[in-house]
Design a protein around this motif. Sequence first.
Motif, short mmCIF file in Angstrom:
data_model
loop_
_atom_site.label_atom_id
_atom_site.label_comp_id
_atom_site.label_asym_id
_atom_site.label_seq_id
_atom_site.Cartn_x
_atom_site.Cartn_y
_atom_site.Cartn_z
N LYS A 173 1.67 9.34 -6.03
CA LYS A 173 2.18 10.70 -5.81
C LYS A 173 3.12 11.11 -6.92
O LYS A 173 3.10 12.27 -7.38
CB LYS A 173 2.88 10.78 -4.46
N LYS A 174 3.95 10.20 -7.39
CA LYS A 174 4.91 10.52 -8.46
C LYS A 174 4.18 10.76 -9.78
O LYS A 174 4.63 11.56 -10.58
CB LYS A 174 5.91 9.37 -8.62
N ASN A 175 3.10 10.07 -10.02
CA ASN A 175 2.37 10.20 -11.28
C ASN A 175 1.49 11.44 -11.33
O ASN A 175 0.98 11.78 -12.37
CB ASN A 175 1.52 8.95 -11.54
N LYS A 176 1.28 12.13 -10.21
CA LYS A 176 0.43 13.32 -10.18
C LYS A 176 1.18 14.55 -10.52
O LYS A 176 2.13 14.93 -10.67
CB LYS A 176 -0.23 13.49 -8.83
N GLU A 229 0.83 -1.20 0.00
CA GLU A 229 0.00 0.00 0.00
C GLU A 229 0.87 1.25 0.00
O GLU A 229 0.61 2.21 -0.75
CB GLU A 229 -0.92 0.00 1.22
N ASN A 230 1.91 1.26 0.82
CA ASN A 230 2.83 2.40 0.86
C ASN A 230 3.50 2.61 -0.49
O ASN A 230 3.63 3.73 -0.98
CB ASN A 230 3.87 2.22 1.95
N TYR A 231 3.93 1.55 -1.10
CA TYR A 231 4.59 1.62 -2.41
C TYR A 231 3.63 2.18 -3.47
O TYR A 231 3.99 3.05 -4.26
CB TYR A 231 5.10 0.24 -2.83
N LEU A 232 2.40 1.68 -3.49
CA LEU A 232 1.41 2.16 -4.46
C LEU A 232 1.06 3.62 -4.21
O LEU A 232 0.86 4.38 -5.17
CB LEU A 232 0.16 1.28 -4.41
N ASN A 233 0.99 4.04 -2.96
CA ASN A 233 0.75 5.46 -2.65
C ASN A 233 1.87 6.35 -3.16
O ASN A 233 1.63 7.43 -3.69
CB ASN A 233 0.55 5.66 -1.15
N GLU A 234 3.12 5.87 -3.00
CA GLU A 234 4.27 6.63 -3.51
C GLU A 234 4.21 6.73 -5.03
O GLU A 234 4.51 7.80 -5.60
CB GLU A 234 5.58 5.97 -3.07
N LEU A 235 3.84 5.64 -5.71
CA LEU A 235 3.71 5.67 -7.17
C LEU A 235 2.64 6.66 -7.61
O LEU A 235 2.83 7.39 -8.61
CB LEU A 235 3.39 4.29 -7.72
#
Length: 106
Positions: free
Chosen positions: A103-106, A95-101
Amino acid sequence: MRRDVFQAIADPTRREILNMIAYKPLNVNSVAEHFDVSRTAIYKHMKILIECGLVDVKQQGRERYCEAKMERLSEVSDWVEQYRKFWTAKLDSLENYLNELQKKNK
């Protein structure tokens, strides 16, 4: 021979027997009436449940009543808990990894 609780819960008939007597003791005949197998088969399942310490049978007059001893299932719960902790940690990391991804894509 002493069996373990995992053997008891491995069979769906034995799980259903435990479910039936979890809240109130029933006589052996009442338990057997709920299944489409012979009484002998139910007695064999009951024997395993007794050997595992999940069921006590008490004589009351001419009747034998089966009473569940659910405390023994704590062994199963403890075993499952170690894997729950493992998977919770893995899923939290995902979940943390997907949240970071995101954030980077926004």
